[in-house]
Design a protein around this motif. Structure first.
Motif, PDB file in Angstrom:
ATOM      1  N   SER A   1       0.109   1.532   7.660  1.00 53.80           N
ATOM      2  CA  SER A   1      -0.876   2.899   7.713  1.00 53.80           C
ATOM      3  C   SER A   1      -1.037   3.213   6.593  1.00 53.80           C
ATOM      4  N   VAL A   2      -2.191   3.924   6.446  1.00 54.04           N
ATOM      5  CA  VAL A   2      -2.285   4.051   4.703  1.00 54.04           C
ATOM      6  C   VAL A   2      -2.981   6.091   4.890  1.00 54.04           C
ATOM      7  N   THR A   3      -3.085   6.878   4.268  1.00 57.22           N
ATOM      8  CA  THR A   3      -3.846   7.649   3.951  1.00 57.22           C
ATOM      9  C   THR A   3      -4.769   8.009   2.938  1.00 57.22           C
ATOM     10  N   HIS A   4      -5.017   8.149   2.896  1.00 58.03           N
ATOM     11  CA  HIS A   4      -6.286   8.529   1.346  1.00 58.03           C
ATOM     12  C   HIS A   4      -7.063  10.545   1.244  1.00 58.03           C
ATOM     13  N   LYS A   5      -6.501  10.837   0.474  1.00 57.68           N
ATOM     14  CA  LYS A   5      -6.747  12.323   0.199  1.00 57.68           C
ATOM     15  C   LYS A   5      -7.222  12.450  -1.699  1.00 57.68           C
ATOM     16  N   ILE A   6      -8.293  13.275  -1.619  1.00 59.79           N
ATOM     17  CA  ILE A   6      -9.295  12.623  -2.458  1.00 59.79           C
ATOM     18  C   ILE A   6      -9.952  14.153  -3.043  1.00 59.79           C
ATOM     19  N   LYS A   7      -9.800  14.718  -3.588  1.00 56.86           N
ATOM     20  CA  LYS A   7     -10.288  15.872  -4.294  1.00 56.86           C
ATOM     21  C   LYS A   7     -11.275  15.759  -5.730  1.00 56.86           C
ATOM     22  N   ARG A   8     -11.210  16.245  -6.494  1.00 54.58           N
ATOM     23  CA  ARG A   8     -12.249  16.217  -7.686  1.00 54.58           C
ATOM     24  C   ARG A   8     -11.254  16.472  -8.410  1.00 54.58           C
TER      25      ARG A   8
END
Length: 381
Positions: free
Chosen positions: A351-358
């Protein structure tokens, strides 16, 4: 080190379009989770003021989830685009700001399996159709959404005569697809991409072979590209499924152990633990109804159970995409270096969780394999 990361959002009914500039300016945070066998989900958070078009959209819908509002998230790293998810909105929530601050609009969604999980069509007949044909017929309804089926025939393709038995659907399309996969030890999931607006619907055995992604490097000075890695070894998890076959000539049931290693599930660890269930008190079949099933079907179910119980080594960690240089993908293999001889080598990305913010793109992940010590001398850097 990477030079550029760009996130693209396409949103709209049925056929999404690139989000307008005001929407992208309000985008604060994105999280996408991909599991190896289950549905993928996403959450998008916007910081909006009172005049934002997102406020108007929320009011026009009465605060209800837009099930047919499609969202596609694409991450472009060093010019290589990766479709993170192609799904629909299932829930939204707004938290008004306090003391002049902006409000927070949170959109939650799921991949396109959400569309397959709406109508309960129990009883719909499929006369003279094997499972593979039923899967193809069910998925054909969603071709309009860019879903391309990939169906691997099982070793047990059974076709019953309509005068004897007519298979009928049980539950929603998604529930029925999953149940038919479970019946033969298969998996069903949607894989977004590789083209924007297209998804692959995979119905077949779980595959743990293929190209290897660049290695995750730990404690290697300038070559380190992960933030942390934590390993766990659970020997008690490893159990070999037993299948009992009745011999009519002798009147005895013969136990047959089901191996956890197959061409589609090769050993990733050289030293595998001893099974914990091959002692007299635990010599039980892996399923109570296994003896009543056809032998070929029981073997397929046993192979799937063996592959799950063999995942005795688990690795959880996180990385910064700016250091790793690309997007780590789930349902693929990846190498690990710098963790020591017991845990270096190849792993399956569960499993992979992507966490994106500026200004930030991080991933947390779970890796698994079936033993200690690498089976390969080197891994791809």
């Amino acid at each position: 080190m990477i030079k550029s990361v760009q996130l693209s959002l396409l949103i709209g009914p049925i056929v999404p379009a690139t989000a307008p500039r005001p929407v992208m300016d309000a985008l604060a945070r994105v999280e996408v989770k991909t599991d190896d066998t289950g549905p993928s989900g996403f959450q998008i958070e916007f910081s909006i003021d009172k005049q934002s078009p997102l406020q108007i959209l929320f009011l026009l819908t009465g605060g209800q989830p837009l099930l047919f509002m499609r969202c596609i998230l694409v991450a472009t790293v060093n010019g290589v685009a990766s479709v993170l998810i192609d799904g629909v909105i299932t829930n939204n929530h707004i938290a008004p700001g306090d003391k002049g601050s902006n409000s927070t609009l949170t959109i939650t969604g799921r991949d396109l399996t959400a569309l397959m999980d709406q109508s309960n069509l129990s009883g719909f007949p499929f006369p003279a159709c094997p499972r593979e044909a039923r899967v193809a017929l069910l998925l054909a309804k969603y071709a309009f959404f860019g879903i391309v089926p990939v169906i691997i025939p099982s070793v047990m393709v059974d076709v019953s005569l309509p005068i004897d038995e007519t298979p009928g659907q049980q539950g929603t399309d998604f529930a029925y697809l999953r149940s038919m996969a479970d019946e033969v030890g298969y998996v069903f999931y949607l894989q977004a991409g590789p083209a924007v607006g297209a998804s692959t619907a995979y119905w077949g055995p779980q595959i743990k072979v293929g190209p290897v992604q660049p290695a995750l490097n730990l404690d290697m000075d300038a070559y380190t590209n992960v933030e942390n890695l934590h390993f766990a070894y659970d020997q008690e998890r490893f159990k070999i499924p037993l299948l009992y076959v009745y011999n009519q000539d002798t009147g005895a049931s013969i136990p047959i152990p089901i191996p956890s290693v197959t061409p589609l599930n090769p050993p990733l660890g050289a030293i595998m633990p001893l099974p914990t269930n091959l002692v007299p008190p635990d010599l039980k079949p892996f399923r109570e109804d296994a003896a009543k099933l056809p032998v070929s079907r029981a073997i397929m179910l046993g192979l799937a159970a063996a592959a799950q119980s063999a995942e005795v080594v688990t690795c959880e960690g996180s990385l910064d995409v700016s250091r790793y240089g690309r997007v780590l993908g789930a349902r693929q293999l990846v190498g690990v270096r710098g963790a020591g001889p017991a845990f270096d080598g190849l792993y399956y990305v569960k499993s992979v969780t992507h966490k994106i913010k500026r200004g930030e793109y991080k991933q947390s992940f779970t890796l698994t394999r079936n033993g200690l010590t690498s089976t390969v001398p080197t891994v791809a850097a």
